[in-house]
Design a protein around this motif. Sequence first.
Motif, mmCIF file in Angstrom:
data_model
loop_
_atom_site.group_PDB
_atom_site.id
_atom_site.type_symbol
_atom_site.label_atom_id
_atom_site.label_comp_id
_atom_site.label_asym_id
_atom_site.label_seq_id
_atom_site.Cartn_x
_atom_site.Cartn_y
_atom_site.Cartn_z
ATOM 1 N N UNK A 1 0.852 -1.187 0.000
ATOM 2 C CA UNK A 1 0.000 0.000 0.000
ATOM 3 C C UNK A 1 0.891 1.241 0.000
ATOM 4 N N UNK A 2 0.739 2.121 -0.986
ATOM 5 C CA UNK A 2 1.540 3.357 -0.991
ATOM 6 C C UNK A 2 1.291 4.172 0.283
ATOM 7 N N UNK A 3 2.318 4.859 0.707
ATOM 8 C CA UNK A 3 2.195 5.667 1.910
ATOM 9 C C UNK A 3 3.214 6.789 1.877
ATOM 10 N N UNK A 4 3.025 7.774 2.734
ATOM 11 C CA UNK A 4 3.938 8.894 2.860
ATOM 12 C C UNK A 4 4.926 8.563 3.978
ATOM 13 N N UNK A 5 6.181 8.362 3.624
ATOM 14 C CA UNK A 5 7.196 7.945 4.592
ATOM 15 C C UNK A 5 7.401 8.966 5.713
ATOM 16 N N UNK A 6 7.045 10.213 5.486
ATOM 17 C CA UNK A 6 7.220 11.210 6.549
ATOM 18 C C UNK A 6 6.224 10.998 7.697
ATOM 19 N N UNK A 7 5.143 10.227 7.447
ATOM 20 C CA UNK A 7 4.164 9.947 8.491
ATOM 21 C C UNK A 7 4.409 8.625 9.216
ATOM 22 N N UNK A 8 5.205 7.754 8.612
ATOM 23 C CA UNK A 8 5.451 6.424 9.179
ATOM 24 C C UNK A 8 6.937 6.256 9.425
ATOM 25 N N UNK A 9 7.301 6.074 10.660
ATOM 26 C CA UNK A 9 8.697 5.880 11.020
ATOM 27 C C UNK A 9 8.938 4.393 11.233
ATOM 28 N N UNK A 10 9.852 3.831 10.495
ATOM 29 C CA UNK A 10 10.166 2.422 10.686
ATOM 30 C C UNK A 10 10.593 1.760 9.400
ATOM 31 N N UNK A 11 11.057 0.547 9.554
ATOM 32 C CA UNK A 11 11.508 -0.261 8.431
ATOM 33 C C UNK A 11 10.364 -1.151 7.969
ATOM 34 N N UNK A 12 10.470 -1.716 6.761
ATOM 35 C CA UNK A 12 9.400 -2.591 6.265
ATOM 36 C C UNK A 12 9.007 -3.695 7.248
ATOM 37 N N UNK B 1 1.901 -2.293 5.488
ATOM 38 C CA UNK B 1 2.267 -1.578 4.275
ATOM 39 C C UNK B 1 3.204 -2.376 3.366
ATOM 40 N N UNK B 2 3.982 -3.277 3.965
ATOM 41 C CA UNK B 2 4.982 -4.033 3.221
ATOM 42 C C UNK B 2 4.756 -5.530 3.396
ATOM 43 N N UNK B 3 4.880 -6.277 2.325
ATOM 44 C CA UNK B 3 4.781 -7.732 2.372
ATOM 45 C C UNK B 3 6.113 -8.356 2.013
ATOM 46 N N UNK B 4 6.294 -9.586 2.408
ATOM 47 C CA UNK B 4 7.539 -10.282 2.109
ATOM 48 C C UNK B 4 7.583 -10.733 0.657
ATOM 49 N N UNK B 5 8.762 -10.677 0.089
ATOM 50 C CA UNK B 5 8.989 -11.199 -1.259
ATOM 51 C C UNK B 5 10.021 -12.317 -1.111
ATOM 52 N N UNK B 6 9.565 -13.540 -1.082
ATOM 53 C CA UNK B 6 10.449 -14.688 -0.903
ATOM 54 C C UNK B 6 11.137 -15.050 -2.217
ATOM 55 N N UNK B 7 12.241 -15.749 -2.113
ATOM 56 C CA UNK B 7 12.977 -16.174 -3.295
ATOM 57 C C UNK B 7 12.722 -17.644 -3.600
ATOM 58 N N UNK B 8 12.874 -18.005 -4.865
ATOM 59 C CA UNK B 8 12.829 -19.414 -5.258
ATOM 60 C C UNK B 8 14.245 -19.938 -5.473
ATOM 61 N N UNK B 9 15.235 -19.092 -5.276
ATOM 62 C CA UNK B 9 16.633 -19.464 -5.451
ATOM 63 C C UNK B 9 17.210 -19.878 -4.095
ATOM 64 N N UNK B 10 17.491 -21.166 -3.887
ATOM 65 C CA UNK B 10 17.981 -21.617 -2.580
ATOM 66 C C UNK B 10 19.240 -20.899 -2.087
ATOM 67 N N UNK B 11 20.102 -20.486 -2.994
ATOM 68 C CA UNK B 11 21.332 -19.808 -2.566
ATOM 69 C C UNK B 11 21.061 -18.397 -2.044
ATOM 70 N N UNK B 12 19.874 -17.884 -2.267
ATOM 71 C CA UNK B 12 19.509 -16.546 -1.786
ATOM 72 C C UNK B 12 18.483 -16.590 -0.659
#
Length: 87
Positions: free
Chosen positions: A5-16, A22-33
């Motif tokens: 969900x887009x948001x204004x970073x000046x209103x939300x303090x923190x990491x994903x 606001x942020x979802x995980x993006x998992x990898x299909x590459x075992x080495x990563x």
Amino acid sequence: WTLIQPYNASYYDGRPADLRALWGLAHTTNPSRAKAWVEPQGTSGMYMQGECYKDDNGTVWAALYDNTVYPASVMPNYWTIATDTKE
């Protein structure tokens, strides 16, 4: 991480990781990563077939089914040990 969900970073303090609505995980299909297991929250961060994670012992697991929400230690039938076939 993938922006849900887009948001204004000046209103939300923190990491994903701290802003999971606001942020979802993006998992990898590459075992080495593969990264460490992160608990899904609702539908955000569920593991899809082929997506990987690395457990505390360094074993990399690949999901056998879509919408997997528990690690191999809890649901071993939903995971297989991943092999790195990517170059």
